[in-house]
Design a protein around this motif. Structure first.
Motif, PDB file in Angstrom:
ATOM      1  N   PHE A 236       0.827  -1.215   0.000  1.00  0.00           N
ATOM      2  CA  PHE A 236       0.000   0.000   0.000  1.00  0.00           C
ATOM      3  C   PHE A 236       0.858   1.261   0.000  1.00  0.00           C
ATOM      4  N   ILE A 237       2.012   1.218   0.629  1.00  0.00           N
ATOM      5  CA  ILE A 237       2.924   2.354   0.531  1.00  0.00           C
ATOM      6  C   ILE A 237       3.366   2.549  -0.921  1.00  0.00           C
TER       7      ILE A 237
ATOM      8  N   LEU B  65       1.634   1.773  -3.530  1.00  0.00           N
ATOM      9  CA  LEU B  65       0.507   2.354  -4.263  1.00  0.00           C
ATOM     10  C   LEU B  65       0.413   3.862  -4.030  1.00  0.00           C
ATOM     11  N   VAL B  66       0.611   4.278  -2.791  1.00  0.00           N
ATOM     12  CA  VAL B  66       0.532   5.711  -2.477  1.00  0.00           C
ATOM     13  C   VAL B  66       1.635   6.476  -3.215  1.00  0.00           C
ATOM     14  N   ILE B  67       2.838   5.912  -3.215  1.00  0.00           N
ATOM     15  CA  ILE B  67       3.936   6.573  -3.926  1.00  0.00           C
ATOM     16  C   ILE B  67       3.631   6.651  -5.424  1.00  0.00           C
ATOM     17  N   GLY B  68       3.145   5.553  -5.969  1.00  0.00           N
ATOM     18  CA  GLY B  68       2.798   5.566  -7.389  1.00  0.00           C
ATOM     19  C   GLY B  68       1.696   6.551  -7.706  1.00  0.00           C
ATOM     20  N   GLY B  69       0.683   6.622  -6.837  1.00  0.00           N
ATOM     21  CA  GLY B  69      -0.402   7.570  -7.060  1.00  0.00           C
ATOM     22  C   GLY B  69       0.095   9.000  -7.056  1.00  0.00           C
ATOM     23  N   ALA B  70       1.011   9.316  -6.149  1.00  0.00           N
ATOM     24  CA  ALA B  70       1.552  10.681  -6.089  1.00  0.00           C
ATOM     25  C   ALA B  70       2.349  11.007  -7.354  1.00  0.00           C
ATOM     26  N   ILE B  71       3.103  10.040  -7.847  1.00  0.00           N
ATOM     27  CA  ILE B  71       3.902  10.273  -9.056  1.00  0.00           C
ATOM     28  C   ILE B  71       2.997  10.485 -10.273  1.00  0.00           C
ATOM     29  N   PHE B  72       2.021   9.617 -10.438  1.00  0.00           N
ATOM     30  CA  PHE B  72       1.122   9.750 -11.588  1.00  0.00           C
ATOM     31  C   PHE B  72       0.302  11.036 -11.512  1.00  0.00           C
TER      32      PHE B  72
ATOM     33  N   PHE C 238      -5.869   4.642  -7.271  1.00  0.00           N
ATOM     34  CA  PHE C 238      -6.690   3.557  -7.812  1.00  0.00           C
ATOM     35  C   PHE C 238      -6.126   3.059  -9.146  1.00  0.00           C
ATOM     36  N   PHE C 239      -5.659   3.988  -9.975  1.00  0.00           N
ATOM     37  CA  PHE C 239      -5.034   3.599 -11.238  1.00  0.00           C
ATOM     38  C   PHE C 239      -3.775   2.768 -10.985  1.00  0.00           C
ATOM     39  N   ALA C 240      -2.963   3.181 -10.016  1.00  0.00           N
ATOM     40  CA  ALA C 240      -1.757   2.411  -9.681  1.00  0.00           C
ATOM     41  C   ALA C 240      -2.123   0.989  -9.255  1.00  0.00           C
ATOM     42  N   GLY C 241      -3.236   0.858  -8.530  1.00  0.00           N
ATOM     43  CA  GLY C 241      -3.681  -0.474  -8.121  1.00  0.00           C
ATOM     44  C   GLY C 241      -4.104  -1.335  -9.298  1.00  0.00           C
TER      45      GLY C 241
END
Length: 351
Positions: free
Chosen positions: A14-15, A17-24, A99-102
């Motif tokens: 989940f960390i 995912l959060v990092i990926g969401g922030a980047i995207f 959500f997209f990263a997931g």
């Protein structure tokens, strides 16, 4: 996998995912907003041209307008045909980006959102290469925990039925029914209540397409611009996806294992039956009948007494211990002197 290790994997996942969401969000958010504003200007220009020269407007002009509106929807562009007004929706908000990263690392890939910038696409490839193995590791641990629960259930069923295939079938029915109720029926009712434009059929369809990782993208929870969603809703949807995918994998494993073992038992019966037929004769109505050679008597008459050869064939077709016993007995009989019928006097008449 130990519970502590699985917990650490879930937290790391989940960390990630959060990092990926922030980047995207940082990369795709401004880029898609720019594309949406450009599309808005192009649509307004086409509409004004059609209005100002409506007499000379052709079908090509209308076709170009509708094509532009349709293609710009992926940027968050929305057009109201009634009022002829347009707006730009921020699809790459933080919740939407997470959500997209997931959907990337779970390989669902709805397709309703995708990176448009070259940098965003390059990062998406790298993000998937790292995230998919991490998800597979965590997914395997979660599936192992569910499998342990299934094994405990199977131990309780073992004392209820005598036949193995009956126990397996009962286990499959119980696990499948639990999956349908807790991963499809109940979540579908929740989706129907939250998503404004979904009926129960749409919700059930979305549930199965998502859990099975087919992911068409025609229905995606939490993406209706006319509805306002709370953050906990998206989080619960994602936990449901993880649990449902692991549960469905367990169901698929049970069903395929049942088919495999049933096929192996069937092939084993066929091989045993063929072996019995080749050794003992034809099997009719469950009883084995010895094959009779119609030419055996003819061969005996033509070749004379073949008893020694026949005895050897019969002995070699029997177990080894029985054959050894017969051979020893035959050797002993051959060493005995021939006797007369009168109480032990030999034929030579010697004392």
């Amino acid at each position: 996998m130990k519970g502590k290790i699985l917990f650490v994997l879930v937290v790391c996942y989940f960390i990630y995912l959060v990092i990926g969401g922030a980047i995207f969000m940082a990369i795709e958010g401004p880029y898609n907003k720019k594309l949406c504003l450009e599309a808005n200007e192009s649509v307004i220009l086409l509409i004004n041209n059609i209005k100002n020269d409506s007499a000379n407007a052709s079908m090509d002009d209308l076709r170009n307008l509708t094509t532009l509106i349709s293609e710009s929807a992926s940027y968050g562009f929305e057009f109201n045909f009634t009022s002829l007004t347009s707006t730009c929706t921020d699809n790459w908000s933080f919740e939407g980006s997470v959500f997209f990263a997931g959907t990337v690392v779970t390989t669902i890939g709805y397709g309703n959102m995708s990176p448009k910038s070259p940098l965003g696409r390059a990062i998406c490839i790298i993000y998937a290469l790292i995230g998919i193995p991490l998800f597979a590791l965590m997914f395997g641990g979660l599936g192992e925990k569910i499998a342990n629960l299934v094994l405990k259930l199977e131990e309780r069923i073992n004392g209820k039925a005598s036949r193995t295939w009956v126990r397996k079938l009962v286990l499959i029915l119980i696990v499948t029914l639990s999956f349908v109720v807790f991963c499809l029926l109940i979540p579908s009712a929740i989706f129907q209540a939250v998503e404004v434009n979904w009926n129960y059929g749409d919700s059930f369809y979305y549930s199965f397409i998502t859990i099975s990782t087919i992911g068409f993208g025609d229905f995606v929870a939490g993406t209706d611009p006319e509805s306002s969603y709370i953050l906990i809703y998206r989080i619960m949807v994602y936990f449901w996806i993880l649990f449902g995918m692991a549960f469905m994998a367990t169901v698929w494993t049970l069903i395929t294992d049942f088919y495999k073992k049933t096929g192996e038992r069937g092939r084993g019966r066929v091989r045993r039956r063929q072996t019995n037929i080749s050794r003992h004769g034809e099997e009719v109505d469950g009883e084995v009948n010895e094959k009779e050679d119609p030419h055996s008597s003819d061969r005996t008459e033509e070749n004379g007494d073949n008893s020694d050869t026949q005895d050897y064939i019969e002995m070699t077709s029997k177990p080894a211990i029985y054959t050894i016993g017969i051979s020893a007995e035959t050797e002993y009989e051959n060493t005995k002197l021939p006797e007369t019928a009168n109480g032990g006097e030999n034929l030579t008449g010697s004392d």
